[in-house]
Enzyme design. Structure first.
Site, PDB file in Angstrom:
ATOM      1  CE1 TYR A  23      -2.955  16.972  -0.561  1.00 29.70           C
ATOM      2  CE2 TYR A  23      -4.712  18.098  -1.730  1.00 29.70           C
ATOM      3  CZ  TYR A  23      -4.226  17.499  -0.585  1.00 29.70           C
ATOM      4  OH  TYR A  23      -5.019  17.428   0.524  1.00 29.70           O
ATOM      5  CE1 TYR A  25       0.446  16.202   2.206  1.00 29.76           C
ATOM      6  CE2 TYR A  25      -1.231  14.610   1.561  1.00 29.76           C
ATOM      7  CZ  TYR A  25      -0.867  15.780   2.202  1.00 29.76           C
ATOM      8  OH  TYR A  25      -1.815  16.533   2.830  1.00 29.76           O
ATOM      9  CE1 TYR A  31      -3.551  11.569   1.445  1.00 32.23           C
ATOM     10  CE2 TYR A  31      -5.291  12.817   2.475  1.00 32.23           C
ATOM     11  CZ  TYR A  31      -4.340  11.827   2.540  1.00 32.23           C
ATOM     12  OH  TYR A  31      -4.185  11.114   3.688  1.00 32.23           O
ATOM     13  NE  ARG A  53     -11.092   9.656   6.438  1.00 34.21           N
ATOM     14  CZ  ARG A  53     -12.110   9.509   7.268  1.00 34.21           C
ATOM     15  NH1 ARG A  53     -12.763   8.365   7.310  1.00 34.21           N
ATOM     16  NH2 ARG A  53     -12.500  10.487   8.060  1.00 34.21           N
ATOM     17  CD  GLU A  76     -10.416  13.285   9.155  1.00 31.57           C
ATOM     18  OE1 GLU A  76     -10.253  12.075   9.454  1.00 31.57           O
ATOM     19  OE2 GLU A  76      -9.989  13.785   8.111  1.00 31.57           O
TER      20      GLU A  76
END
Length: 174
Positions: A23, A25, A31, A53, A76
C-alpha cells in the site's frame, strides 16, 4: 462489546490472517505488511521517513472491528507505536504512527532505525532509552492498497529480504 458473541466476532481473524498487503499512504510513503498469524506481523518500509526498515515477527494485537475491517496495534522496541485499520473490501488502510522525538523530531535520527530490526533489538532499546521520547510526533494517514493476497499463515517467504530489492512495478500491484 460486552457479550461473548461480540468477543467471538472480534477474535475471528480467519479472513485476515495470512494476508499480504502492499500500500501507499496519501503522503507517498510506501509500505508492505503481512498478517503472519493472529498475534504477529511482518513489514517492510519501502519509502518514507524510515524507508529501508524491515521487521519480522513483530508482536501485535489484532481484532475484527466489523465485517471485513480489522484493527492491529503494536509497540516497537524503538518506542514507536503503530495502529492500523484495514478495510479489506474497500482496499483502504488508515494508519497512525506515533514516533518518539528521537526518530521524527526536528534534528533527530530516523536513519538509526533503517535496518533489519530483528538483528539490532538491543540497539533499538538503547536509542529508545536515550530518547528523547516526548512529545510524540503523531502521523495519521490513509493509504490505498495496491496488492492484497492471502499467502497463508506463518509463511517465511512473504517478507524475506530488505526493501529495495523488488521489481519497479511492485507498488502497481504487479
Amino acid at each position: 462489546m460486552n457479550t461473548i458473541q461480540d468477543k467471538d466476532f472480534a477474535s475471528d481473524l480467519s479472513e485476515f490472517v495470512g494476508t499480504h498487503f502492499v500500500y501507499t499512504y496519501d503522503n507517498g510513503w510506501k509500505y508492505e505488511w503481512y498478517a503472519r498469524n493472529d498475534n504477529t506481523c511482518d513489514y517492510r518500509i519501502h519509502q518514507g521517513l524510515v524507508g529501508g526498515r524491515w521487521v519480522t515477527n513483530q508482536k501485535m494485537n489484532a481484532v475484527q472491528f466489523a465485517p471485513g475491517i480489522f484493527k492491529v496495534d503494536w509497540h516497537e522496541p524503538t518506542g514507536t507505536c503503530v495502529s492500523l485499520l484495514f478495510d479489506i473490501r474497500r482496499k483502504v488502510i488508515h494508519g497512525t504512527i506515533f514516533f518518539p522525538q528521537w526518530i521524527a523530531g526536528e534534528g533527530q535520527h530516523p536513519e538509526k532505525t533503517i535496518c533489519y530490526q530483528n538483528e539490532f533489538i538491543e540497539d533499538m532499546h538503547r536509542f529508545r532509552d536515550e530518547g528523547p521520547a516526548y512529545p510524540y510526533v503523531v502521523i495519521p494517514e490513509f493509504a490505498k492498497v495496491t496488492y492484497m493476497k492471502n499467502e497463508g499463515p506463518d509463511n517465511d517467504q512473504v517478507i524475506n529480504m530488505p526493501p529495495g530489492q523488488l521489481p519497479s512495478d511492485f507498488f502497481e500491484g504487479k
